[in-house]
Enzyme design. Structure first.
Site, PDB file in Angstrom:
ATOM      1  N   LYS A 147       0.683  -1.049  -0.166  1.00 46.80           N
ATOM      2  CA  LYS A 147       0.042   0.209  -0.106  1.00 46.80           C
ATOM      3  C   LYS A 147       0.756   1.071  -0.377  1.00 46.80           C
ATOM      4  O   LYS A 147       2.078   1.546   0.626  1.00 46.80           O
ATOM      5  CB  LYS A 147      -1.205  -0.160   1.561  1.00 46.80           C
ATOM      6  CG  LYS A 147      -1.944   0.913   1.481  1.00 46.80           C
ATOM      7  CD  LYS A 147      -2.999   1.215   2.412  1.00 46.80           C
ATOM      8  CE  LYS A 147      -2.733   2.516   3.455  1.00 46.80           C
ATOM      9  NZ  LYS A 147      -3.825   1.974   4.288  1.00 46.80           N
TER      10      LYS A 147
HETATM   11  C1  R5P Z   1      -2.860   5.065   8.137  1.00 44.34           C
HETATM   12  O1  R5P Z   1      -1.589   5.213   8.943  1.00 44.34           O
HETATM   13  C2  R5P Z   1      -3.909   3.720   7.918  1.00 44.34           C
HETATM   14  O2  R5P Z   1      -3.431   3.157   7.737  1.00 44.34           O
HETATM   15  C3  R5P Z   1      -5.081   3.867   6.535  1.00 44.34           C
HETATM   16  O3  R5P Z   1      -5.373   2.600   6.483  1.00 44.34           O
HETATM   17  C4  R5P Z   1      -4.241   4.681   5.836  1.00 44.34           C
HETATM   18  O4  R5P Z   1      -3.697   5.469   5.797  1.00 44.34           O
HETATM   19  C5  R5P Z   1      -5.304   4.698   5.072  1.00 44.34           C
HETATM   20  O5  R5P Z   1      -6.498   5.805   4.670  1.00 44.34           O
HETATM   21  P1  R5P Z   1      -6.742   7.404   4.162  1.00 44.34           P
HETATM   22  O6  R5P Z   1      -7.164   6.341   2.901  1.00 44.34           O
HETATM   23  O7  R5P Z   1      -7.603   7.874   5.095  1.00 44.34           O
HETATM   24  O8  R5P Z   1      -4.941   7.598   4.084  1.00 44.34           O
END
Ligand code: R5P
Length: 294
Positions: free
Chosen positions: A203
């Site tokens: 990711k």
């Molecule tokens: C952050 O560290 C988390 O892992 C979130 O799952 C990730 O950032 C994704 O969320 P967002 O789309 O709000 O950035």
């Protein structure tokens, strides 16, 4: 009886049809064991090859994030529209109905709060517990260039080893800190390191020249949404990422902080699974939002 059946000569072995060796649809994932592939095929839709994960694990380091104050009220109703749920085990056990059919991507690293050095993470669940919770993947933050870079890479590789024993894939999450630049050079380095060291999925964040980041990463990439943007911009970001090689999104704030979260989640699905143009997807979002308000 069994003997009579053998002598009848009526069995059909389709001698003219060679057995097919199926290929696996997901980038770089053909050589895993069956259980690992089956879990990946729960997260990624085998027809589109893509996923829309709903991320709401933010509380693991920043407490009750805006939109996540009451996950039972705001997030549980969104679950039927997500391909997978990314969350912590505390929230899974306390709030998510066990009858929910969503594959679970479990946050497996943590420790420091927003008040401390964030890269100083450790593994926070044991693989036995991930199995007990029927997880489809486990996720670990990797802080390339961060103060505790090596420790975070070690967390990931230990998790990969434990996951390999039980067929649970690891999602390597490339962290970005204030001091780190979100460009293709950095994202290319961080995503490639995660893949080289065993992450089955990585990711990261969308950035200019994202297609080079995606091309250089031999396993599927999903993008985080990041801070809340206007819906049109968030849909454009998702569409650009998909067009440039992402295998989906793992999006949180741009969905649960929208004033029409179900409409936004459905619009993101159009972009990700059907390659819908982001402007059309925005029209679709507005249509759903107005239906709700009408
Ligand atoms: C952050 O560290 C988390 O892992 C979130 O799952 C990730 O950032 C994704 O969320 P967002 O789309 O709000 O950035």
């Amino acid at each position: 009886m069994a003997e009579a059946e053998i002598q009848s000569g009526e069995k059909e072995f389709f001698l003219d049809i060679p057995q097919q060796n199926e290929t696996f649809f997901l980038k770089g994932s053909a050589n895993y064991d069956w259980g690992m592939k089956n879990r990946l095929a729960r997260i990624f839709n085998p027809r589109s090859g893509k996923t829309v994960m709903l991320a709401f694990d933010h509380g693991y380091f920043q407490g009750p994030t805006t939109g996540l104050e009451r996950i039972d009220v705001t997030i549980v109703p969104l679950a039927p529209f997500a391909d997978a749920l990314m969350l912590t085990r505390g929230i899974l056990r306390s709030v998510i109905p066990a009858a929910s059919g969503n594959p679970i991507v479990m946050r497996a690293s943590g420790g420091p709060s927003i008040l401390k050095e964030l890269s100083n993470e450790h593994l926070v669940i044991d693989m036995d517990d991930a199995v007990r919770m029927n997880c489809s993947a486990v996720a670990v933050q990797v802080f390339i260039g961060g103060e505790y870079e090596t420790q975070s890479v070690g967390n990931m590789t230990r998790l990969v080893d434990a996951g390999m024993k039980v067929g649970i894939p690891v999602l390597g999450v490339t962290a970005v800190g204030k001091e780190l630049v979100r460009d293709a050079k950095y994202m290319g380095l961080a995503t490639r390191m995660c893949a080289e060291l065993g992450a089955a999925v990585v990711k990261t964040y969308f950035c200019p020249d994202f297609e080079k980041v995606a091309a250089g990463c031999p396993v599927p990439l999903v993008i985080a949404g990041g801070k809340k943007l206007p819906e049109l911009e968030a849909l454009k970001m998702a569409a650009d990422a998909i067009a440039q090689g992402a295998s989906g999104v793992d999006m949180g704030r741009n969905i649960f902080q929208s004033d029409a979260p179900v409409a936004m989640l459905k619009a993101v699905r159009k972009v990700v699974h059907e390659a819908m143009n982001y402007k059309q997807a925005y029209e679709y979002f507005l249509e759903l939002k107005n239906q709700k308000n009408g």
